[in-house]
Structures are given as C-alpha cells and as structure tokens.
Write an enzyme that holds these catalytic residues in place. Structure first.
Site, PDB file in Angstrom:
ATOM      1  CG  HIS A 106      -2.166  -0.779   1.047  1.00 59.44           C
ATOM      2  ND1 HIS A 106      -3.248  -0.692   1.883  1.00 59.44           N
ATOM      3  CD2 HIS A 106      -2.505  -1.684   0.092  1.00 59.44           C
ATOM      4  CE1 HIS A 106      -4.201  -1.500   1.456  1.00 59.44           C
ATOM      5  NE2 HIS A 106      -3.768  -2.124   0.379  1.00 59.44           N
ATOM      6  CE1 TYR A 133      -5.563   3.493   8.795  1.00 56.21           C
ATOM      7  CE2 TYR A 133      -6.230   3.155  11.081  1.00 56.21           C
ATOM      8  CZ  TYR A 133      -5.415   2.845  10.013  1.00 56.21           C
ATOM      9  OH  TYR A 133      -4.432   1.899  10.175  1.00 56.21           O
ATOM     10  N   PRO A 149      -4.902  -0.308  18.588  1.00 54.28           N
ATOM     11  CG  PRO A 149      -6.787  -1.475  17.859  1.00 54.28           C
ATOM     12  CD  PRO A 149      -6.169  -0.873  19.084  1.00 54.28           C
ATOM     13  CE  LYS A 155       3.694   3.015  13.742  1.00 45.60           C
ATOM     14  NZ  LYS A 155       3.621   2.505  12.366  1.00 45.60           N
ATOM     15  CE1 TYR A 198      -1.661   3.592   9.644  1.00 44.98           C
ATOM     16  CE2 TYR A 198      -0.348   2.621   7.887  1.00 44.98           C
ATOM     17  CZ  TYR A 198      -1.473   2.608   8.686  1.00 44.98           C
ATOM     18  OH  TYR A 198      -2.403   1.612   8.546  1.00 44.98           O
TER      19      TYR A 198
HETATM   20  C1  PHB Z   1      -6.327  -4.792  10.431  1.00 38.78           C
HETATM   21  O1  PHB Z   1      -6.388  -5.003   9.215  1.00 38.78           O
HETATM   22  O2  PHB Z   1      -6.654  -5.680  11.236  1.00 38.78           O
HETATM   23  C2  PHB Z   1      -5.888  -3.481  10.930  1.00 38.78           C
HETATM   24  C3  PHB Z   1      -5.348  -2.569  10.046  1.00 38.78           C
HETATM   25  C4  PHB Z   1      -4.950  -1.323  10.506  1.00 38.78           C
HETATM   26  C5  PHB Z   1      -5.074  -1.015  11.842  1.00 38.78           C
HETATM   27  C6  PHB Z   1      -5.576  -1.939  12.744  1.00 38.78           C
HETATM   28  C7  PHB Z   1      -5.984  -3.187  12.289  1.00 38.78           C
HETATM   29  O3  PHB Z   1      -4.700   0.220  12.284  1.00 38.78           O
END
Ligand code: PHB
Ligand code: APR
Length: 389
Positions: free
Chosen positions: A72, A200, A292, A296, A384
């Site tokens: 990505h 997000y 989450p 990280k 990130y």
């Molecule tokens: C996930 O795909 O489980 C996932 C991706 C990004 C995050 C948290 C979980 O910030």
C-alpha cells in the site's frame, strides 16, 4: 535440557527472535503455553512496516509475504464527507504491506520447523530462576511432569498476560497505562474491499476502519461501548452502522457479506520499564500494548526483536555485553514514539463518551489541517510507515 537462549512464548516476537538467532548458529528452545492451532487461530492486525518486512525476509520467512502481501502506498483519513489521502510513497518514499499477523506467525512456525527448533507446546507453570547469575533456569510443567531448562539468557516473549514481566520485582518496575473507554468490534468477511487502500473514518457516530487481507477478504472495525457483546451485533446491524460512519461515497461501495469471525477487543496503551532484569529481556506485548489505531503492535514487537537479536549476537559471539546493556533504553526510545503516535491517532479518530462539542471540533480541525498541510500529512506518513530502527 540446556540451550543458549530460552524463549517464552511462540507469538510473532518469540518465533522471529528464535528464527534470527538460529540462522546465525545460536541455539534456542521455545516454551509455549498453548497449542500451535490455538496460536494460529488468533486474528490480529495486518499492516507491516517496511522494516518488519525486511526483518522477516532476513529471517528467511519472507517468501509467501513477497508473493501474497499487498503493498500500500497510502491510506485515507475521513471525517463525515471529508476524505484526506495520505500518500506515504510520495511524502516519505516508503510503503507498508498488508499481510495478516496470523500468516506471519504461520510462516515463522514453518521456518522454525525447517530449522528443527525445539518448540514445546502446552507448558504450564513457567517459573524463571537465577536471573542474577550467568546460568538462569526456566522450570515448567508439560504432560504433568516438571522439567527444567538451563540457559544463558531468557527472552520473555509471552505477551501481556505472560509470566516474564511479573518475574521482575514489582518495586523495580514502572508501569504506564491508559485504558480507553471503548472497544473495537471487528469482523472478517469474504467480500471485496471498498477501496484499494485502508479508510480510517471519524464520524459523529464514532470510529470505523475499513481494512482488508486480500482482494476477497475484508477486515472491518467499528468503535463500540466496552459493555457490548459480539452477539448483540448481528451482521445486519454491523453493516448498517459501518456504512453510517463512512463518507457517503465510500459507503456506496460497501459490498456486504456474512461475517466469518466477529470479536470485540478493548483498547489500551501500556508500557512497563525496564525491559531488562538481569539475564531476562521483555519483548513485544510482554512489555507494551498499543491501541490498534496506528497498526503498531506487531511492528513494535519486530523492532524490539531487531534490537535484542543484535545485542544477543554481540554477547554470544563477541563476548560484549554493551548491546544487552543498551537494549532496554534503545527499544524504549522507539516504543514511546510509537505510543505517542498510537495515542494521537486514537484521540484524533474516536468519539469519547460524554465529550463536549469542543472535542468533536478538535478532531474535525485536525482532519482539516491534514487536508490542507503537506507537512502534517508527511508527519503522519513518517510515523505510520515506521520510524527508523
Ligand atoms: C487490520 O487489518 O486488522 C488493521 C489494520 C490497521 C489497523 C488496525 C488493524 O490500524
Ligand atoms: N508461558 C508460556 N507461554 C505463554 C505464557 C506463559 N506463562 N503466557 C503467554 N504465553 C504465550 C501465549 O500463548 C502467546 O502465544 O506467549 C505468546 C505471546 O504472543 P503474543 O501475545 O502474540 O505477543 P507477541 O509475540 O509479543 O506479539 C506481539 O501480537 O498481540 C499482538 O498486537 C500484538 O501484534 C502484536 C503482537
């Protein structure tokens, strides 16, 4: 039984450390409380920083990741109908890889099998002794029999509920904690992702995250009260709430499918210092937990492993303890920066119960600032994609 490095826990931290050490001829034994099937049934996050990708390759566990992982170049942050694209590649020259932690663990188990490493599953009552000597001992019970493992060093890779951290006397530990007043309800479903990148989403109804594992498997989350139970969330209710939190243009692209897994995880920030006690080191979730939102958790475990691996090689091969002496401070320096980022992302994107109207405006203004300032986007992208080791 005797080994050079006794490793407690066969999550990603324990397996990766073991694999790296074995490749340079350092002997390890892993003691794991659960069965392999149980370890592999856990569904966790799925974003790898490039440093993590490179470390897995160095460990000889990168072949499937390179074949199946999805690169990505960026991600989306949204607030109501405002969508900000954070172009990692353009802003930092870096990318991330979408590849589930479950797959990482599977690949590491297979690499360890090829290496012939002893992994003892279903151990109980692990107790670590003589850490202030040069020959510590780990006692454990398996199949009703009490056994002993002598070693030179102990790596505590046994997660947040493990025994390693608690082996350090309470008065020598300093713990820092923030528990957030909500959880994430996550579902896994066989359907196409909404977009080629993650979304997000902040909204007046709370946070949502649209993530994925591959072209036909999505992992989506919504913020829910901690008192909610997964069975209170039918698939229908989940999808309706998930759509409601996304910008209309993204919601229109949602293709619903039955969930194949559904669970609620609490959000917490936690650090225990120091990471070294005599000949014991804490690694990964045994020492720290991040919410989450910044993806990280696994990546911090990988950077801990990187530091400890190099420190142990220096100690075992060159007889220099400088690296092991520095391990705690080096790892913590990076851990605290990831703590800050994860906390900031969590605060920027979630609705807090009982908050005032000012809080929502602050989130909106943060998103607006990201939209208008390349400097702000670059800062987010730098964190990130992963700060340097
Ligand atoms: C996930 O795909 O489980 C996932 C991706 C990004 C995050 C948290 C979980 O910030
Ligand atoms: N004795 C032996 N093994 C134990 C004990 C114990 N007393 N306690 C826990 N374990 C095992 C667990 O069963 C688990 O398999 O230690 C392992 C710890 O694995 P993880 O919890 O996955 O922790 P870690 O390897 O540090 O991985 C960090 O995993 O939890 C996620 O978000 C986190 O992505 C991050 C990553």
């Amino acid at each position: 039984m005797k080994t050079q490095v006794a490793i407690i826990g066969s999550g990603p931290s324990g397996l990766l450390l073991s694999q790296l050490l074995n490749r340079v001829g350092i002997d390890t034994v892993i003691l794991e409380r659960s069965s392999r099937d149980h370890v592999l049934a856990r569904i966790r996050a799925g974003i790898l920083e490039w440093g993590t990708v490179e470390l897995l390759r160095e460990a000889g566990a990168g072949a499937r990741l390179d074949a199946e992982g999805i690169t990505h170049d960026g991600t989306f942050m949204t607030d109501s109908d405002l969508m900000v694209h954070i172009d990692f590649k353009d802003l930092t020259g870096k990318q991330v890889m979408v590849y589930g932690q479950t797959e990482v663990t599977q690949d590491l188990f297979e690499a360890q099998d090829r290496m012939g490493t002893t992994i003892i599953h279903n151990v109980e009552d692990v107790a670590i002794h003589d850490l202030d000597t040069t020959s510590p001992r780990v006692d454990y019970t398996v199949a009703g029999e009490r056994r002993s493992l002598s070693c030179d060093w102990v790596a505590g890779c046994d997660g947040f509920h493990g025994v390693s951290r608690k082996t350090i006397p309470a008065e020598k530990r300093r713990e820092f904690e923030r528990v957030y007043p909500f959880g994430w309800l996550g579902i896994l479903a066989r359907t196409a992702p909404i977009d080629h990148e993650l979304i997000y989403a902040n909204s007046e109804h709370g946070f949502a995250l649209a993530s994925m594992r591959n072209a036909n498997l999505v992992r989506h989350y919504i913020q829910v009260p901690l008192t909610d139970k997964p069975d209170e969330w039918s698939d229908e209710r989940f999808w309706a709430e998930f759509r409601r939190r996304l910008p209309a243009s993204a919601a229109a692209k949602v293709i619903e499918a039955p969930s194949i897994e559904k669970s609620i995880a609490p959000l917490r920030s936690f650090v225990s210092e120091p990471l070294r006690w005599g000949r014991l080191f804490l690694v990964g979730d045994a020492a720290h937990i991040v919410p989450p939102t910044g993806a990280k958790g696994l990546n911090l475990a990988a950077s801990d492993v990187f530091y400890l691996y190099h420190a142990l090689v220096e100690a075992v091969k060159k007889g220099s303890e400088k690296g092991v002496d520095d391990y705690s401070a080096r790892a913590l320096n990076r851990i605290w920066k990831a703590m800050r980022f994860s906390w900031q992302m969590t605060t920027m994107l979630h609705r807090f119960d009982g908050e005032d109207a000012f809080a929502a405006q602050m989130r909106r203004a943060t998103l607006n600032h990201l939209c208008e300032s390349e400097t702000a986007r670059r800062d987010l992208a730098e964190n990130y994609t992963g700060l340097p080791y």
